[in-house]
Design an enzyme around this catalytic site. Structure first.
Site, PDB file in Angstrom:
ATOM      1  N   ASP A  43       0.972  -1.652   0.238  1.00 39.52           N
ATOM      2  CA  ASP A  43      -0.051  -0.147   0.262  1.00 39.52           C
ATOM      3  C   ASP A  43       0.959   0.574  -0.021  1.00 39.52           C
ATOM      4  O   ASP A  43       2.121   1.082   0.396  1.00 39.52           O
ATOM      5  CB  ASP A  43      -0.922  -0.264   1.261  1.00 39.52           C
ATOM      6  CG  ASP A  43      -2.837   1.188   1.279  1.00 39.52           C
ATOM      7  OD1 ASP A  43      -2.204   1.880   0.515  1.00 39.52           O
ATOM      8  OD2 ASP A  43      -3.466   0.391   1.118  1.00 39.52           O
ATOM      9  N   ASP A  64       2.883   1.779  -4.578  1.00 31.12           N
ATOM     10  CA  ASP A  64       2.491   2.573  -5.235  1.00 31.12           C
ATOM     11  C   ASP A  64       2.672   1.568  -6.710  1.00 31.12           C
ATOM     12  O   ASP A  64       3.029   1.506  -7.666  1.00 31.12           O
ATOM     13  CB  ASP A  64       3.483   3.682  -6.296  1.00 31.12           C
ATOM     14  CG  ASP A  64       2.371   4.230  -7.057  1.00 31.12           C
ATOM     15  OD1 ASP A  64       1.079   4.131  -7.780  1.00 31.12           O
ATOM     16  OD2 ASP A  64       2.469   5.870  -7.065  1.00 31.12           O
ATOM     17  N   VAL A  65       0.917   0.904  -6.794  1.00 27.50           N
ATOM     18  CA  VAL A  65       0.677   0.387  -8.045  1.00 27.50           C
ATOM     19  C   VAL A  65       0.842   1.124  -9.043  1.00 27.50           C
ATOM     20  O   VAL A  65       0.483   0.049 -10.008  1.00 27.50           O
ATOM     21  CB  VAL A  65      -0.660  -0.086  -7.962  1.00 27.50           C
ATOM     22  CG1 VAL A  65      -0.621  -1.208  -6.257  1.00 27.50           C
ATOM     23  CG2 VAL A  65      -1.939   0.519  -7.753  1.00 27.50           C
ATOM     24  N   ASN A  68      -5.961  -5.223  -5.710  1.00 29.84           N
ATOM     25  CA  ASN A  68      -7.603  -5.228  -5.127  1.00 29.84           C
ATOM     26  C   ASN A  68      -7.161  -3.426  -4.261  1.00 29.84           C
ATOM     27  O   ASN A  68      -8.645  -2.629  -5.365  1.00 29.84           O
ATOM     28  CB  ASN A  68      -7.284  -5.126  -3.380  1.00 29.84           C
ATOM     29  CG  ASN A  68      -7.655  -4.045  -2.624  1.00 29.84           C
ATOM     30  OD1 ASN A  68      -9.457  -4.632  -2.902  1.00 29.84           O
ATOM     31  ND2 ASN A  68      -7.479  -3.851  -1.357  1.00 29.84           N
ATOM     32  N   TYR A  88     -16.051   5.546 -13.451  1.00 25.17           N
ATOM     33  CA  TYR A  88     -15.948   4.026 -12.592  1.00 25.17           C
ATOM     34  C   TYR A  88     -16.263   2.968 -13.005  1.00 25.17           C
ATOM     35  O   TYR A  88     -14.899   2.343 -12.930  1.00 25.17           O
ATOM     36  CB  TYR A  88     -16.536   4.356 -10.542  1.00 25.17           C
ATOM     37  CG  TYR A  88     -16.161   3.635 -10.187  1.00 25.17           C
ATOM     38  CD1 TYR A  88     -14.583   3.242  -9.651  1.00 25.17           C
ATOM     39  CD2 TYR A  88     -17.111   2.228  -9.490  1.00 25.17           C
ATOM     40  CE1 TYR A  88     -14.568   2.492  -8.928  1.00 25.17           C
ATOM     41  CE2 TYR A  88     -16.984   1.314  -8.738  1.00 25.17           C
ATOM     42  CZ  TYR A  88     -15.329   1.381  -8.157  1.00 25.17           C
ATOM     43  OH  TYR A  88     -15.370  -0.007  -7.126  1.00 25.17           O
ATOM     44  N   LYS A 120     -13.861  -0.082 -14.243  1.00 27.96           N
ATOM     45  CA  LYS A 120     -14.422  -1.926 -13.442  1.00 27.96           C
ATOM     46  C   LYS A 120     -14.655  -2.354 -14.943  1.00 27.96           C
ATOM     47  O   LYS A 120     -14.179  -3.677 -14.785  1.00 27.96           O
ATOM     48  CB  LYS A 120     -15.237  -1.690 -12.930  1.00 27.96           C
ATOM     49  CG  LYS A 120     -14.288  -0.605 -11.379  1.00 27.96           C
ATOM     50  CD  LYS A 120     -13.112  -1.933 -10.745  1.00 27.96           C
ATOM     51  CE  LYS A 120     -12.654  -1.131  -9.407  1.00 27.96           C
ATOM     52  NZ  LYS A 120     -11.449  -1.499  -8.699  1.00 27.96           N
ATOM     53  N   ILE A 170     -20.635  -2.062  -1.128  1.00 18.92           N
ATOM     54  CA  ILE A 170     -20.102  -2.789   0.515  1.00 18.92           C
ATOM     55  C   ILE A 170     -19.446  -1.483   1.736  1.00 18.92           C
ATOM     56  O   ILE A 170     -19.273  -0.771   1.162  1.00 18.92           O
ATOM     57  CB  ILE A 170     -18.408  -3.361   0.143  1.00 18.92           C
ATOM     58  CG1 ILE A 170     -18.202  -4.553  -0.988  1.00 18.92           C
ATOM     59  CG2 ILE A 170     -17.857  -4.002   1.435  1.00 18.92           C
ATOM     60  CD1 ILE A 170     -18.973  -5.997  -0.429  1.00 18.92           C
ATOM     61  N   THR A 174     -17.823   0.496   3.582  1.00 15.96           N
ATOM     62  CA  THR A 174     -16.235   0.525   3.970  1.00 15.96           C
ATOM     63  C   THR A 174     -16.345   2.258   3.559  1.00 15.96           C
ATOM     64  O   THR A 174     -17.252   2.358   2.963  1.00 15.96           O
ATOM     65  CB  THR A 174     -15.636  -0.409   2.269  1.00 15.96           C
ATOM     66  OG1 THR A 174     -15.999  -0.117   1.538  1.00 15.96           O
ATOM     67  CG2 THR A 174     -15.491  -1.601   2.688  1.00 15.96           C
TER      68      THR A 174
END
Length: 273
Positions: free
Chosen positions: A43, A69-70, A96, A165, A169, A200, A202
């Site tokens: 992360d 850092d993805v 993720n 978004y 996805k 979800i 979150t």
């Protein structure tokens, strides 16, 4: 036909979870560790990962925190070196990490599109490439593996205020299917599947509920949640992070050894209704 009982365990495996500092990523990292995996928590918030890893190690489990850092090719290269030095193995990648940007399409900006594409799509490409370069025959680990890509039901259906978004996805879903077929056809022994959560509980889920308010669909967040639970989700509740972690564990484990290229929805029946 084999009569062996499928086991949802990860004993002896090494798993990498991106965006592991909170939410779904944290829940998946914790469950993978409890299932027997040595888990690398990646992360940009490395302090959160260090806290979680310390807690898991204190329980006698195996965990390691790294700053990841993805969107950085250099960070993915450094991760591979960490894996070589730590366990010299890589079996599972959970892509993720991601962000949510909502709003009406006519109000979204090019800068927002560029940002969400980089974090939600390009990072999945970089992670998948890094993993398969290590897992395929003749590679540094060459033991095959499972790649799980976090998508969303917004990548399957249309949702007001979710255009950019949902587009990212949907791209994750498509990348998953293409790479799954490619890796299978070339005998890489690497499975790739996408996981599609519904709403979800979150911080990201809370933001999505607020966006329904902001675009005028409902009057307040409580009304948004009530509408979803009463009229749109057959099971009558929002999802939680453990719901997603349980599904991810199945895809990570050898219990899903004949599963590749699927889109697994975990949404309380939302998409079926």
């Amino acid at each position: 036909m084999s009569k062996e009982l499928a086991v949802f365990g990860l004993e002896g495996k090494v798993a990498v979870v991106t965006g592991a500092g909170a939410g779904i990523g944290e829940a998946c990292a914790r469950l993978f560790a409890k299932a027997g995996a040595a888990v690398v928590l990646g992360d940009i918030n490395v302090e959160a990962c260090e806290r979680i890893a310390a807690e898991l190690n204190g329980q006698g489990l195996q965990a390691k925190a790294v700053r990841l850092d993805v969107t950085s090719e250099e960070d993915w290269a450094a991760l591979k070196q960490t894996l070589v030095a730590w366990k010299n193995r890589w079996d599972v990648l959970l892509n993720n990490a991601g962000i949510y940007i909502g709003g009406m399409l006519e109000n979204n900006t090019s800068a927002q599109v560029s940002k969400i594409n980089q974090i939600n799509i390009e990072s999945v490409f970089l992670g998948t490439r890094a993993a398969v370069e290590c897992m395929k025959p003749g590679a540094c680990f060459a033991n095959g593996g499972s790649i799980i890509n976090l998508s969303s039901i917004a990548g399957l259906i249309g949702v007001p205020g979710h255009s950019i978004y949902g587009a990212t996805k949907g791209a994750v879903r498509s990348l998953t299917k293409h790479s799954a077929v490619e890796f299978a056809k070339f005998g890489y022994g690497v499975r790739v599947n996408s996981l599609h959560p519904g709403l979800i509980e979150t911080a990201m889920g809370d933001q999505a509920l607020q966006d329904f308010v902001d675009i005028g669909v409902v009057a307040n967040v409580d009304e948004a949640a009530a509408l979803l639970k009463s009229a749109m989700i057959p099971m009558g509740r929002l999802g939680n992070v453990q719901d997603i972690a349980n599904a991810a564990l199945f895809l990570a484990s050898d219990a899903s050894s004949y599963v590749t290229g699927i889109e697994l929805t975990v949404d309380g029946g939302f998409c079926a209704a």
